[in-house]
Design an enzyme around this catalytic site. Sequence first.
Site, PDB file in Angstrom:
ATOM      1  N   MET A  14       0.822  -1.202   0.000  1.00 30.01           N
ATOM      2  CA  MET A  14       0.000   0.000   0.000  1.00 30.01           C
ATOM      3  C   MET A  14       0.860   1.256   0.000  1.00 30.01           C
ATOM      4  SD  MET A  14      -3.057  -0.848  -0.373  1.00 30.01           S
ATOM      5  CE  MET A  14      -3.513   0.866  -0.319  1.00 30.01           C
ATOM      6  N   THR A 100      -4.733  -1.677  10.103  1.00 26.69           N
ATOM      7  CA  THR A 100      -5.694  -2.405  10.928  1.00 26.69           C
ATOM      8  C   THR A 100      -4.961  -3.463  11.753  1.00 26.69           C
ATOM      9  OG1 THR A 100      -6.163  -4.028   9.162  1.00 26.69           O
ATOM     10  CG2 THR A 100      -7.550  -2.058   9.252  1.00 26.69           C
ATOM     11  N   MET A 125     -10.236   2.715   4.073  1.00 25.51           N
ATOM     12  CA  MET A 125     -10.062   4.011   3.422  1.00 25.51           C
ATOM     13  C   MET A 125     -10.891   4.163   2.147  1.00 25.51           C
ATOM     14  SD  MET A 125      -8.042   6.135   4.955  1.00 25.51           S
ATOM     15  CE  MET A 125      -8.237   5.718   6.680  1.00 25.51           C
ATOM     16  N   HIS A 156     -10.435 -11.854   1.552  1.00 25.75           N
ATOM     17  CA  HIS A 156      -9.187 -11.129   1.335  1.00 25.75           C
ATOM     18  C   HIS A 156      -8.098 -12.078   0.846  1.00 25.75           C
ATOM     19  CE1 HIS A 156     -11.064  -7.892   3.731  1.00 25.75           C
ATOM     20  NE2 HIS A 156     -10.199  -7.094   3.122  1.00 25.75           N
ATOM     21  N   LYS A 160      -3.134 -11.567   4.126  1.00 26.82           N
ATOM     22  CA  LYS A 160      -3.699 -10.734   5.199  1.00 26.82           C
ATOM     23  C   LYS A 160      -3.488 -11.411   6.549  1.00 26.82           C
ATOM     24  CE  LYS A 160      -7.774  -8.007   6.429  1.00 26.82           C
ATOM     25  NZ  LYS A 160      -6.949  -6.798   6.610  1.00 26.82           N
ATOM     26  N   THR A 167     -12.557  -4.013   8.804  1.00 25.19           N
ATOM     27  CA  THR A 167     -13.765  -3.490   8.162  1.00 25.19           C
ATOM     28  C   THR A 167     -14.976  -4.336   8.512  1.00 25.19           C
ATOM     29  OG1 THR A 167     -12.447  -2.633   6.327  1.00 25.19           O
ATOM     30  CG2 THR A 167     -14.805  -2.910   5.940  1.00 25.19           C
TER      31      THR A 167
END
Length: 264
Positions: A14, A100, A125, A156, A160, A167
């Site tokens: 990211m 997170t 986001m 996901h 992860k 979320t």
Amino acid sequence: MKTHIAINGACGRMGQRLVALAREDPGLAVAAAVDSPRHPLQGKDAGEVAGVGPIGVPVTGDLPLAARAECVIDFSAPPGTMAILPTCVARKIPLVVATTGHTDAQKAEIEAAAHDTAVLFAPNMSLVVNLLFKLVRLTAEALKGKGFDVEIVERHHRFKKDSPSGTAVHFAEIVRQALGGGRFVHGREGLVGERTPDEIGLHAVRGGDNVGEHTIIFTTLGETLELVHKGHSRDSYARGALLAAKFLAGRPAGRYTMADVLGL
């Protein structure tokens, strides 16, 4: 007039997208790129790390004093958030926390930082996900007491680390608040008996390179409503974080959300 941002976690997936997209945005400038002091790419140009060519900003282990950062975007990991947080507090630099997986104690520390600087702490986001938060609340409030069961399914990528996603947990918390109660049930296995009315089911699927899907299911005898978000690329999260940084820069100390960014 450009907003000068610092990116914490600049060498991650990211972080690299944040660098690349900020470079394309005439309203943004990358003032600093921070990652773990032990990262093998320390000292490399952040633009080259992101694959967009040199931008004249090296990856550093902390936020340089000379950096003209008007806002920090943290898209790292919980230890990375907690490493940059004291710097933002001490220097009164607004902070967008997009990471997170924090513990309750870490979340409390992030919330407390809002007494000293502007903090936007969000589980997601994506602009559309944040709109969906509101739609889920409206739906839960409208269907409260009318015999509907609520289940949340998230998917996901295999990399992860936290499960269920922050979320998905936030969606569940919205539902529980709107319904006035409920208990979270994480998956089901074996002879568990009939579903009880107070359950809010959460189910995590991991595999491949899925950047994120969330389905909130409201179902009763005879009909079902599903509210769905599917992320097609990580850019949706990166663009949301960059918009949040533009919004937060120059704001007074306080706690902000993506709903503030969207004007919801």
